[in-house]
Design a protein around this motif. Structure first.
Motif, PDB file in Angstrom:
ATOM      1  N   MET A 260      43.745   1.613  80.491  1.00  7.20           N
ATOM      2  CA  MET A 260      42.499   2.260  80.136  1.00  7.20           C
ATOM      3  C   MET A 260      42.697   3.079  78.869  1.00  7.20           C
ATOM      4  O   MET A 260      43.752   3.655  78.675  1.00  7.20           O
ATOM      5  N   THR A 261      41.664   3.159  78.075  1.00  7.72           N
ATOM      6  CA  THR A 261      41.737   4.025  76.911  1.00  7.72           C
ATOM      7  C   THR A 261      41.615   5.462  77.386  1.00  7.72           C
ATOM      8  O   THR A 261      41.160   5.735  78.495  1.00  7.72           O
ATOM      9  N   VAL A 262      42.016   6.409  76.535  1.00 10.19           N
ATOM     10  CA  VAL A 262      42.033   7.802  76.966  1.00 10.19           C
ATOM     11  C   VAL A 262      40.645   8.313  77.315  1.00 10.19           C
ATOM     12  O   VAL A 262      40.520   9.179  78.174  1.00 10.19           O
ATOM     13  N   ASP A 263      39.582   7.784  76.697  1.00  7.84           N
ATOM     14  CA  ASP A 263      38.243   8.234  77.079  1.00  7.84           C
ATOM     15  C   ASP A 263      37.942   7.820  78.516  1.00  7.84           C
ATOM     16  O   ASP A 263      37.374   8.594  79.288  1.00  7.84           O
ATOM     17  N   ASN A 264      38.365   6.627  78.922  1.00  2.25           N
ATOM     18  CA  ASN A 264      38.175   6.196  80.309  1.00  2.25           C
ATOM     19  C   ASN A 264      39.084   6.961  81.261  1.00  2.25           C
ATOM     20  O   ASN A 264      38.675   7.322  82.364  1.00  2.25           O
ATOM     21  N   LEU A 265      40.317   7.220  80.864  1.00  2.00           N
ATOM     22  CA  LEU A 265      41.232   7.981  81.701  1.00  2.00           C
ATOM     23  C   LEU A 265      40.709   9.390  81.958  1.00  2.00           C
ATOM     24  O   LEU A 265      40.765   9.883  83.082  1.00  2.00           O
ATOM     25  N   SER A 266      40.201  10.036  80.912  1.00  2.00           N
ATOM     26  CA  SER A 266      39.723  11.412  81.069  1.00  2.00           C
ATOM     27  C   SER A 266      38.537  11.481  82.020  1.00  2.00           C
ATOM     28  O   SER A 266      38.397  12.449  82.767  1.00  2.00           O
ATOM     29  N   ARG A 267      37.679  10.468  82.035  1.00  2.00           N
ATOM     30  CA  ARG A 267      36.565  10.441  82.989  1.00  2.00           C
ATOM     31  C   ARG A 267      37.068  10.345  84.427  1.00  2.00           C
ATOM     32  O   ARG A 267      36.371  10.711  85.356  1.00  2.00           O
ATOM     33  N   ARG A 268      38.286   9.851  84.587  1.00  2.00           N
ATOM     34  CA  ARG A 268      38.877   9.722  85.928  1.00  2.00           C
ATOM     35  C   ARG A 268      39.833  10.872  86.246  1.00  2.00           C
ATOM     36  O   ARG A 268      40.549  10.836  87.237  1.00  2.00           O
ATOM     37  N   GLY A 269      39.874  11.869  85.373  1.00  2.00           N
ATOM     38  CA  GLY A 269      40.697  13.045  85.614  1.00  2.00           C
ATOM     39  C   GLY A 269      42.143  12.915  85.187  1.00  2.00           C
ATOM     40  O   GLY A 269      42.956  13.780  85.474  1.00  2.00           O
ATOM     41  N   VAL A 270      42.500  11.836  84.495  1.00  2.00           N
ATOM     42  CA  VAL A 270      43.864  11.667  83.999  1.00  2.00           C
ATOM     43  C   VAL A 270      43.885  12.165  82.557  1.00  2.00           C
ATOM     44  O   VAL A 270      43.162  11.666  81.708  1.00  2.00           O
ATOM     45  N   ILE A 271      44.708  13.159  82.319  1.00  2.00           N
ATOM     46  CA  ILE A 271      44.736  13.776  80.997  1.00  2.00           C
ATOM     47  C   ILE A 271      45.851  13.159  80.164  1.00  2.00           C
ATOM     48  O   ILE A 271      47.027  13.222  80.501  1.00  2.00           O
ATOM     49  N   LYS A 272      45.461  12.540  79.091  1.00  2.00           N
ATOM     50  CA  LYS A 272      46.364  11.985  78.084  1.00  2.00           C
ATOM     51  C   LYS A 272      45.798  12.405  76.730  1.00  2.00           C
ATOM     52  O   LYS A 272      44.650  12.822  76.631  1.00  2.00           O
ATOM     53  N   PRO A 273      46.559  12.262  75.664  1.00  2.00           N
ATOM     54  CA  PRO A 273      46.031  12.653  74.348  1.00  2.00           C
ATOM     55  C   PRO A 273      44.737  11.897  74.031  1.00  2.00           C
ATOM     56  O   PRO A 273      44.611  10.719  74.338  1.00  2.00           O
ATOM     57  N   LEU A 274      43.787  12.584  73.424  1.00  7.07           N
ATOM     58  CA  LEU A 274      42.515  11.961  73.050  1.00  7.07           C
ATOM     59  C   LEU A 274      42.609  11.178  71.751  1.00  7.07           C
ATOM     60  O   LEU A 274      41.717  10.421  71.417  1.00  7.07           O
ATOM     61  N   GLU A 275      43.702  11.374  71.030  1.00  2.00           N
ATOM     62  CA  GLU A 275      43.847  10.731  69.728  1.00  2.00           C
ATOM     63  C   GLU A 275      44.385   9.319  69.875  1.00  2.00           C
ATOM     64  O   GLU A 275      45.182   9.028  70.746  1.00  2.00           O
ATOM     65  N   CYS A 276      43.938   8.497  68.962  1.00  2.00           N
ATOM     66  CA  CYS A 276      44.505   7.158  68.837  1.00  2.00           C
ATOM     67  C   CYS A 276      45.988   7.318  68.523  1.00  2.00           C
ATOM     68  O   CYS A 276      46.369   8.104  67.653  1.00  2.00           O
ATOM     69  N   GLN A 277      46.818   6.594  69.223  1.00  2.00           N
ATOM     70  CA  GLN A 277      48.256   6.717  69.042  1.00  2.00           C
ATOM     71  C   GLN A 277      48.732   6.095  67.733  1.00  2.00           C
ATOM     72  O   GLN A 277      49.851   6.340  67.300  1.00  2.00           O
ATOM     73  N   PHE A 278      47.879   5.326  67.092  1.00  2.00           N
ATOM     74  CA  PHE A 278      48.227   4.716  65.819  1.00  2.00           C
ATOM     75  C   PHE A 278      47.825   5.599  64.633  1.00  2.00           C
ATOM     76  O   PHE A 278      48.579   5.757  63.696  1.00  2.00           O
ATOM     77  N   CYS A 279      46.592   6.142  64.677  1.00  2.00           N
ATOM     78  CA  CYS A 279      46.060   6.814  63.478  1.00  2.00           C
ATOM     79  C   CYS A 279      45.577   8.240  63.708  1.00  2.00           C
ATOM     80  O   CYS A 279      45.171   8.907  62.765  1.00  2.00           O
ATOM     81  N   LEU A 280      45.564   8.699  64.940  1.00  2.00           N
ATOM     82  CA  LEU A 280      45.171  10.043  65.339  1.00  2.00           C
ATOM     83  C   LEU A 280      43.667  10.315  65.299  1.00  2.00           C
ATOM     84  O   LEU A 280      43.248  11.440  65.530  1.00  2.00           O
ATOM     85  N   ASP A 281      42.825   9.312  65.034  1.00  2.00           N
ATOM     86  CA  ASP A 281      41.377   9.467  65.208  1.00  2.00           C
ATOM     87  C   ASP A 281      41.075   9.470  66.704  1.00  2.00           C
ATOM     88  O   ASP A 281      41.945   9.164  67.522  1.00  2.00           O
ATOM     89  N   HIS A 282      39.836   9.791  67.071  1.00  5.91           N
ATOM     90  CA  HIS A 282      39.445   9.761  68.483  1.00  5.91           C
ATOM     91  C   HIS A 282      39.527   8.324  68.989  1.00  5.91           C
ATOM     92  O   HIS A 282      38.994   7.409  68.379  1.00  5.91           O
ATOM     93  N   GLU A 283      40.196   8.127  70.118  1.00  7.64           N
ATOM     94  CA  GLU A 283      40.376   6.784  70.647  1.00  7.64           C
ATOM     95  C   GLU A 283      39.218   6.368  71.543  1.00  7.64           C
ATOM     96  O   GLU A 283      38.749   7.138  72.363  1.00  7.64           O
TER      97      GLU A 283
END
Length: 143
Positions: free
Chosen positions: A1-24
């Motif tokens: 899952m992308t971090v936006d989907n993970l955060s909706r499920r309560g899993v906290i991971k970085p919100l930034e794209c791991q490649f370019c640091l924009d919002h993923e």
């Protein structure tokens, strides 16, 4: 899952794209990120087919036989981007270079080789050779 989907499920991971640091987001990861765009440009150089969105991909699916090579390679590109990104998020691997993504896609194509026959197998062999050449060349973007 992308971090936006993970955060909706309560899993906290970085919100930034791991490649370019924009919002993923899903669209960002697979099409908007500078890394994804670079990979799709490589594919365009190989095939002459431009992919820049899910709509571009989906438009090829109903014409499976006509676009069998495009569909197979596209699946490998998406899977390679996804697995590389997951290595960063879940396995704490660090960004090294664009070649990390290209190598991952090449490995996927090697793993998938037994699935292909005839003209499609030959096309996949050409794609793997194309990726091998890309791995030998200095890459743009300082990547």
């Amino acid at each position: 899952m992308t971090v936006d989907n993970l955060s909706r499920r309560g899993v906290i991971k970085p919100l930034e794209c791991q490649f370019c640091l924009d919002h993923e987001s899903v669209n960002h990861l697979f099409f908007e990120c500078v890394v994804a765009q670079y990979i799709w440009k490589l594919f365009h150089s190989f095939s002459g087919v431009m992919i820049s969105s899910y709509l571009d991909l989906a438009s090829k699916w109903p014409c499976e036989k006509k676009f069998a090579l495009t569909n197979s390679i596209s699946a490998g590109i998406l899977w390679g981007l996804w697995l590389t990104r997951n290595d960063f998020v879940f396995n704490h691997q660090a960004w090294k270079s664009m070649k990390t993504v290209i190598r991952r896609i090449w490995l996927i194509m090697v793993d998938w080789k037994p699935m292909y026959q005839g003209d499609l197998a030959q096309g996949m062999d050409r794609w793997r050779s194309f990726l091998e050449e890309a791995l030998k060349m200095p890459l743009a973007l300082g990547c």
